[in-house]
Design a protein around this motif. Structure first.
Motif, PDB file in Angstrom:
ATOM      1  N   TYR A  94       0.768  -1.241   0.000  1.00  0.00           N
ATOM      2  CA  TYR A  94       0.000   0.000   0.000  1.00  0.00           C
ATOM      3  C   TYR A  94       0.807   1.303   0.000  1.00  0.00           C
ATOM      4  O   TYR A  94       0.218   2.377  -0.073  1.00  0.00           O
ATOM      5  CB  TYR A  94      -0.950   0.028   1.203  1.00  0.00           C
ATOM      6  CG  TYR A  94      -1.994  -1.046   1.172  1.00  0.00           C
ATOM      7  CD1 TYR A  94      -2.931  -1.118   0.135  1.00  0.00           C
ATOM      8  CD2 TYR A  94      -2.057  -2.014   2.173  1.00  0.00           C
ATOM      9  CE1 TYR A  94      -3.891  -2.103   0.099  1.00  0.00           C
ATOM     10  CE2 TYR A  94      -3.021  -3.009   2.146  1.00  0.00           C
ATOM     11  CZ  TYR A  94      -3.930  -3.043   1.111  1.00  0.00           C
ATOM     12  OH  TYR A  94      -4.890  -4.021   1.079  1.00  0.00           O
ATOM     13  N   VAL A  95       2.113   1.256   0.091  1.00  0.00           N
ATOM     14  CA  VAL A  95       2.887   2.497   0.123  1.00  0.00           C
ATOM     15  C   VAL A  95       3.469   2.768  -1.266  1.00  0.00           C
ATOM     16  O   VAL A  95       4.254   1.987  -1.776  1.00  0.00           O
ATOM     17  CB  VAL A  95       4.000   2.440   1.198  1.00  0.00           C
ATOM     18  CG1 VAL A  95       4.875   3.681   1.114  1.00  0.00           C
ATOM     19  CG2 VAL A  95       3.385   2.328   2.587  1.00  0.00           C
ATOM     20  N   TYR A  98       7.603   6.791   0.054  1.00  0.00           N
ATOM     21  CA  TYR A  98       8.045   6.817   1.451  1.00  0.00           C
ATOM     22  C   TYR A  98       9.281   7.698   1.522  1.00  0.00           C
ATOM     23  O   TYR A  98      10.299   7.414   0.893  1.00  0.00           O
ATOM     24  CB  TYR A  98       8.373   5.407   1.933  1.00  0.00           C
ATOM     25  CG  TYR A  98       8.777   5.318   3.385  1.00  0.00           C
ATOM     26  CD1 TYR A  98       7.817   5.145   4.376  1.00  0.00           C
ATOM     27  CD2 TYR A  98      10.113   5.383   3.763  1.00  0.00           C
ATOM     28  CE1 TYR A  98       8.182   5.045   5.710  1.00  0.00           C
ATOM     29  CE2 TYR A  98      10.484   5.290   5.096  1.00  0.00           C
ATOM     30  CZ  TYR A  98       9.513   5.121   6.064  1.00  0.00           C
ATOM     31  OH  TYR A  98       9.887   5.031   7.383  1.00  0.00           O
ATOM     32  N   TRP A 109      -0.160   6.451   1.129  1.00  0.00           N
ATOM     33  CA  TRP A 109      -0.813   5.180   1.422  1.00  0.00           C
ATOM     34  C   TRP A 109      -1.996   5.013   0.476  1.00  0.00           C
ATOM     35  O   TRP A 109      -2.866   5.881   0.404  1.00  0.00           O
ATOM     36  CB  TRP A 109      -1.290   5.183   2.878  1.00  0.00           C
ATOM     37  CG  TRP A 109      -1.882   3.905   3.330  1.00  0.00           C
ATOM     38  CD1 TRP A 109      -3.203   3.548   3.292  1.00  0.00           C
ATOM     39  CD2 TRP A 109      -1.186   2.801   3.897  1.00  0.00           C
ATOM     40  NE1 TRP A 109      -3.370   2.297   3.803  1.00  0.00           N
ATOM     41  CE2 TRP A 109      -2.135   1.811   4.183  1.00  0.00           C
ATOM     42  CE3 TRP A 109       0.150   2.541   4.184  1.00  0.00           C
ATOM     43  CZ2 TRP A 109      -1.796   0.595   4.751  1.00  0.00           C
ATOM     44  CZ3 TRP A 109       0.483   1.339   4.752  1.00  0.00           C
ATOM     45  CH2 TRP A 109      -0.484   0.370   5.028  1.00  0.00           C
ATOM     46  N   LEU A 116      -3.966   1.109   7.441  1.00  0.00           N
ATOM     47  CA  LEU A 116      -2.958   2.116   7.784  1.00  0.00           C
ATOM     48  C   LEU A 116      -2.840   2.243   9.300  1.00  0.00           C
ATOM     49  O   LEU A 116      -1.732   2.271   9.851  1.00  0.00           O
ATOM     50  CB  LEU A 116      -3.318   3.469   7.169  1.00  0.00           C
ATOM     51  CG  LEU A 116      -2.477   4.668   7.618  1.00  0.00           C
ATOM     52  CD1 LEU A 116      -1.014   4.487   7.242  1.00  0.00           C
ATOM     53  CD2 LEU A 116      -3.039   5.962   7.032  1.00  0.00           C
TER      54      LEU A 116
END
Length: 167
Positions: A94-95, A98, A109, A116
């Motif tokens: 889901y990222v 970063y 996200w 989360l």
């Protein structure tokens, strides 16, 4: 996300272990690595300061004004990320972005909010001395004194020009 009081929360042992890991990945000789670690131990364990009329030794963390504080925090967070963040399946799934500056983390996200929140709780459960705060918003978020906006980008059917629609 932000790591609360990172400089003063990191144990000396974890800073030394993280620094050792980074030094061993470099092209330094084992003697050079050992010297760096010995000097780091000296800086961490012999950190005396005066408050009022009394001298103290800092038993945990690094003083905010210390020259080694940012390097210690970066080494520690790098080790933490390698071990607990990048290996997490939720992170992988889901990222999309970063970014970290010392103890401030910006991430994009793409999954459900409840996952989360579970990811955030997992990070907070790793070490009792480490606490991550989190703010999230699907439209805009502050990061390092910058307001980041998310907005949809639309393509015109007959042109390659992009139109940006603010929220």
């Amino acid at each position: 996300m932000d790591v609360s009081s990172l400089y003063t929360s990191i144990t000396h042992e974890k800073v030394i272990a993280a620094s050792k890991r980074l030094l061993e990945k470099s092209d330094r000789s084992s003697n050079s690595t050992q010297l760096c670690l010995d000097l780091l131990r000296l800086v961490l364990y012999e950190n005396f300061f005066l408050y009022g009329d009394t001298y103290y030794v800092q038993r945990q963390g690094t003083a905010m004004g210390s020259n080694v504080a940012p390097a210690n925090a970066n080494a520690y967070m790098d080790s933490f990320e390698e071990t607990f963040v990048y290996t997490d399946d939720r992170f992988k799934q889901y990222v999309d972005c970063y970014l970290r500056y010392i103890d401030d983390i910006f991430l994009i996200w793409t999954g459900p909010t409840d996952i989360l929140q579970a990811f955030h709780q997992t990070l907070n459960s790793v070490y009792p001395e480490l606490h991550f705060t989190m703010q999230y918003d699907p439209a805009r978020i502050s990061f390092l004194d910058t307001l980041v906006h998310f907005f949809q980008t639309y393509r015109l059917q007959q042109s390659s020009a992009l139109l940006e629609q603010p929220p």
